[in-house]
Design a protein around this motif. Structure first.
Motif, PDB file in Angstrom:
ATOM      1  N   ALA A  74      17.099  34.308  73.921  1.00 33.62           N
ATOM      2  CA  ALA A  74      15.908  34.913  73.334  1.00 33.62           C
ATOM      3  C   ALA A  74      16.197  35.452  71.935  1.00 33.62           C
ATOM      4  O   ALA A  74      15.293  35.730  71.166  1.00 33.62           O
ATOM      5  N   ASP A  75      17.416  35.557  71.639  1.00 29.17           N
ATOM      6  CA  ASP A  75      17.788  36.128  70.344  1.00 29.17           C
ATOM      7  C   ASP A  75      17.627  35.091  69.233  1.00 29.17           C
ATOM      8  O   ASP A  75      18.124  33.977  69.330  1.00 29.17           O
ATOM      9  N   ASP A  76      16.943  35.494  68.182  1.00 30.20           N
ATOM     10  CA  ASP A  76      16.612  34.539  67.131  1.00 30.20           C
ATOM     11  C   ASP A  76      17.837  33.962  66.437  1.00 30.20           C
ATOM     12  O   ASP A  76      17.857  32.789  66.088  1.00 30.20           O
ATOM     13  N   THR A  77      18.847  34.789  66.261  1.00 26.58           N
ATOM     14  CA  THR A  77      20.036  34.303  65.564  1.00 26.58           C
ATOM     15  C   THR A  77      20.797  33.303  66.422  1.00 26.58           C
ATOM     16  O   THR A  77      21.246  32.259  65.928  1.00 26.58           O
ATOM     17  N   LEU A  78      20.893  33.611  67.692  1.00 24.57           N
ATOM     18  CA  LEU A  78      21.578  32.684  68.585  1.00 24.57           C
ATOM     19  C   LEU A  78      20.803  31.372  68.685  1.00 24.57           C
ATOM     20  O   LEU A  78      21.392  30.284  68.664  1.00 24.57           O
ATOM     21  N   LEU A  79      19.479  31.486  68.773  1.00 26.91           N
ATOM     22  CA  LEU A  79      18.662  30.270  68.849  1.00 26.91           C
ATOM     23  C   LEU A  79      18.895  29.406  67.611  1.00 26.91           C
ATOM     24  O   LEU A  79      19.066  28.184  67.717  1.00 26.91           O
ATOM     25  N   LEU A  80      18.929  30.047  66.457  1.00 26.04           N
ATOM     26  CA  LEU A  80      19.179  29.286  65.233  1.00 26.04           C
ATOM     27  C   LEU A  80      20.533  28.597  65.297  1.00 26.04           C
ATOM     28  O   LEU A  80      20.668  27.418  64.957  1.00 26.04           O
ATOM     29  N   LYS A  81      21.547  29.322  65.771  1.00 32.14           N
ATOM     30  CA  LYS A  81      22.891  28.721  65.861  1.00 32.14           C
ATOM     31  C   LYS A  81      22.892  27.527  66.805  1.00 32.14           C
ATOM     32  O   LYS A  81      23.489  26.490  66.522  1.00 32.14           O
ATOM     33  N   GLN A  82      22.222  27.710  67.946  1.00 29.97           N
ATOM     34  CA  GLN A  82      22.107  26.575  68.881  1.00 29.97           C
ATOM     35  C   GLN A  82      21.468  25.385  68.190  1.00 29.97           C
ATOM     36  O   GLN A  82      21.940  24.262  68.269  1.00 29.97           O
ATOM     37  N   ALA A  83      20.357  25.678  67.514  1.00 29.18           N
ATOM     38  CA  ALA A  83      19.608  24.606  66.852  1.00 29.18           C
ATOM     39  C   ALA A  83      20.486  23.924  65.804  1.00 29.18           C
ATOM     40  O   ALA A  83      20.473  22.694  65.671  1.00 29.18           O
ATOM     41  N   GLN A  84      21.249  24.709  65.079  1.00 30.10           N
ATOM     42  CA  GLN A  84      22.105  24.120  64.036  1.00 30.10           C
ATOM     43  C   GLN A  84      23.194  23.235  64.628  1.00 30.10           C
ATOM     44  O   GLN A  84      23.671  22.312  63.975  1.00 30.10           O
ATOM     45  N   GLN A  85      23.601  23.525  65.866  1.00 32.82           N
ATOM     46  CA  GLN A  85      24.569  22.656  66.552  1.00 32.82           C
ATOM     47  C   GLN A  85      23.920  21.369  67.033  1.00 32.82           C
ATOM     48  O   GLN A  85      24.539  20.308  67.024  1.00 32.82           O
ATOM     49  N   LEU A  86      22.688  21.477  67.459  1.00 29.40           N
ATOM     50  CA  LEU A  86      22.032  20.336  68.115  1.00 29.40           C
ATOM     51  C   LEU A  86      21.347  19.397  67.129  1.00 29.40           C
ATOM     52  O   LEU A  86      21.228  18.201  67.379  1.00 29.40           O
ATOM     53  N   PHE A  87      20.860  19.958  66.040  1.00 30.07           N
ATOM     54  CA  PHE A  87      20.057  19.172  65.092  1.00 30.07           C
ATOM     55  C   PHE A  87      20.711  19.215  63.724  1.00 30.07           C
ATOM     56  O   PHE A  87      21.710  19.906  63.525  1.00 30.07           O
ATOM     57  N   LYS A  88      20.112  18.508  62.797  1.00 29.86           N
ATOM     58  CA  LYS A  88      20.683  18.471  61.452  1.00 29.86           C
ATOM     59  C   LYS A  88      19.545  18.332  60.459  1.00 29.86           C
ATOM     60  O   LYS A  88      18.533  17.676  60.749  1.00 29.86           O
ATOM     61  N   MET A  89      19.703  18.948  59.314  1.00 34.83           N
ATOM     62  CA  MET A  89      18.687  18.795  58.272  1.00 34.83           C
ATOM     63  C   MET A  89      18.660  17.353  57.775  1.00 34.83           C
ATOM     64  O   MET A  89      19.670  16.650  57.782  1.00 34.83           O
ATOM     65  N   LEU A  90      17.494  16.938  57.307  1.00 32.00           N
ATOM     66  CA  LEU A  90      17.376  15.590  56.743  1.00 32.00           C
ATOM     67  C   LEU A  90      18.223  15.474  55.480  1.00 32.00           C
ATOM     68  O   LEU A  90      18.319  16.427  54.708  1.00 32.00           O
ATOM     69  N   PRO A  91      18.810  14.301  55.286  1.00 34.68           N
ATOM     70  CA  PRO A  91      19.493  14.070  54.006  1.00 34.68           C
ATOM     71  C   PRO A  91      18.457  13.882  52.889  1.00 34.68           C
ATOM     72  O   PRO A  91      17.251  13.786  53.158  1.00 34.68           O
ATOM     73  N   LYS A  92      18.929  13.812  51.673  1.00 33.68           N
ATOM     74  CA  LYS A  92      18.042  13.610  50.513  1.00 33.68           C
ATOM     75  C   LYS A  92      17.394  12.222  50.579  1.00 33.68           C
ATOM     76  O   LYS A  92      16.245  12.035  50.188  1.00 33.68           O
ATOM     77  N   ASP A  93      18.146  11.265  51.013  1.00 34.46           N
ATOM     78  CA  ASP A  93      17.611   9.915  51.209  1.00 34.46           C
ATOM     79  C   ASP A  93      18.492   9.216  52.230  1.00 34.46           C
ATOM     80  O   ASP A  93      19.429   9.826  52.755  1.00 34.46           O
ATOM     81  N   MET A  94      18.190   7.928  52.497  1.00 35.80           N
ATOM     82  CA  MET A  94      18.941   7.215  53.531  1.00 35.80           C
ATOM     83  C   MET A  94      19.679   6.014  52.947  1.00 35.80           C
ATOM     84  O   MET A  94      19.882   4.997  53.609  1.00 35.80           O
TER      85      MET A  94
END
Lengths: 347, 347
Positions: B24-44
């Motif tokens: 439920a903690d926002d910081t932990l959720l963000l950390k989880q999300a950062q492990q599971l997902f990734k920001m889009l690159p600038k292009d492909m």
């Protein structure tokens, strides 16, 4: 001398009484042009058809949306593609379920300045939209209700109609679809180098384009292609001096406006198209039979005026016609994100 | 517990050892999300497939040009419409001459990050283009030469190919068409609020979207929908806990990847689609049978995870999925003016 050439010659003579060399003078040519043609207006709205932001934006969204045609796979942009300057590049268009349109798709750019459709069988751009909905070729829908049923399935549309027609108790109607798309179309004007020239900037046209303009006037093209649209406002027989289908090789013999009016004089009569953006809207004529503008110019001279243009003359005229190409309007050249949602699958 | 739920539960457990309330903690959720997902690159782009301005622009023009398909009336944009976020809004697409595509058109946005096509029967976006040219449904052309013959009739293309492929003696080739369209597609990334969130800006997601993200993770969706595309990188059987066509009411039973690989284990196996822009790309699944995202989420929970989601849970997850919608890339949302010219009329 054909009647069209006689009209054209009279116009030219009115400006050329002082000296036979006068037409070569750039200032005189500009004055002639300013008499014969007119700069584009800012838009094509009328007091009855106001171009409010909400109405234009709704029309633009509807114009791009394929979900209302019978198989939900064609939108207005299918036959009026922005990338092809509001046409489809085909001789004659292909409608829903592969059904053939009988004539070449005219551009929608500046179209509210022209008689609507090749045979003038639509009263306005709004009337065109209304009739397209139940045309078996264009939308292929059995009735207007079928279009409205599709709209109602996409939740994002109700607020857009409400904003565009705030005074209407029931905003989502076929008439309002037509008014909205019409409003969008009435914004699509394409000011070109020729408009800058008409505003007084002689060098907006290259010297060759000015020679072409002079030839366009003196050859007699201006008897029909005049005014703000450089055409678009009158009906004329296509094939005055000889049958057009012989000159073009077309295998389509189209009786034209007679099928609309039943008046024998309207046999082979069509609207004179506007030549604005003509360099971007191949192929040419109501049957799209001629692919190159240079050839189209020579065909016109031959069948309408009884003249055989030299290649050089046709080239100069084409250079002038190039100056009628404007920028793609931003509203047409940028794509709206449509309200999301799926209509029933077509199986 | 299904295998997918077990994987998901393991991932969650790795972050939740300290306290059961930690998720439920926002910081932990963000950390989880950062492990599971990734920001889009600038292009492909890749080193082998450089995204030069000339190449991307040529690809963009080709993408919008309808003149190369068999009847010259469909372009890449017909099934991948910018206005519909690179899809066509249909359950299954309608190809040339009204021929039915067997599956739902996937968006081309961010598509070079995913396995290509539902069954993975294309190696890359470039391979997709090459095969589309001679697909009886997509281009309908008998061979690549027929496409090149059309191109050669439009004089404006030769200089564009020369600029895009300056080192090639013969620049106008099928391979270069594919490379150019591929280059264009490889620019089409859509950074979204979720990317801003992954970058560390917790408030880029609304509180409800964050609840939805937590449910997305804890329900087990992330077992397949992970990484930069939130899916797109793996094959999975569609219908783990029960047959998908029963859960969706679909009348199409698609054997999936087994028809490509002939491996019995690939029966009903499809790629896991990327969920980027999923809110804009209804209808859903390879057969497009489900119109609403809320329903699609519940179907997935049921057939893949054996779970019945409450309406509230599905709503929260949908709110999270909304945060995966990015802006339409400018290169896709603005329309290029095509080199003018008509290809032979289709009669």
């Amino acid at each position: 001398m054909s009647r069209l050439r006689w009209i054209a010659a009279s116009v030219v003579a009115a400006f050329a009484t002082a000296s036979p060399a006068a037409a070569a003078d750039d200032t005189l040519l500009l004055k002639q042009a300013q008499q014969l043609f007119k700069m584009l207006p800012k838009d094509m709205g009328t007091p009855d058809l106001p171009l409010t932001t909400a109405r234009v934006e709704l029309g633009r969204i509807l114009f791009f949306d394929p979900r209302f045609t019978i198989d939900a796979n064609m939108s207005c942009t299918t036959c009026h593609q922005p990338a092809l300057y509001g046409t489809d590049g085909l001789a004659t268009s292909i409608g829903v379920q592969q059904r053939p349109h009988p004539r070449n798709a005219p551009t929608i750019l500046n179209s509210a300045l022209s008689i609507t459709h090749w045979r003038g069988d639509r009263d306005s751009v709004e009337d065109q939209v209304i009739k397209a909905m139940t045309s078996p070729i264009t939308f292929g829908q059995p009735n207007e209700k079928a279009v409205l049923d599709r709209l109602a399935r996409i939740p994002g549309y109700a607020p857009l109609f409400k904003a565009a027609f705030p005074d209407d108790a029931a905003a989502m109607t076929a008439q309002n679809i037509a008014k909205a798309i019409g409003a969008f179309e009435r914004t699509l004007v394409t000011p070109s180098p020729f408009d800058a020239y008409l505003a007084g900037n002689i060098s907006a046209l290259s010297p060759t384009a000015r020679v072409g303009l002079e030839k366009f006037i003196n050859t007699g093209c201006i008897a029909c292609h005049e005014g703000v649209g450089v055409g678009g406002t009158m009906y004329r027989k296509f094939g005055v001096m000889e049958d057009y289908w012989k000159a073009t090789g077309s295998q389509i013999i189209d009786k034209g406006r007679v099928d609309v009016t039943k008046a024998p004089d309207d046999l082979y009569v069509f609207r004179v198209p506007s030549l604005r953006n003509v360099a971007m809207t191949a192929p040419y004529f109501h049957d799209g039979w001629v692919a190159a503008l240079h050839d189209a110019v020579r065909v016109m001279a031959r069948v309408q005026l009884g003249l055989t243009l030299t290649d050089a003359d046709a080239r100069d005229i084409v250079t002038f016609l190039d100056s009628l190409t404007g920028e793609l309007p931003a509203k047409f050249g940028t794509i709206p994100a449509l309200p999301p949602g799926a209509v029933p699958p077509v199986k």
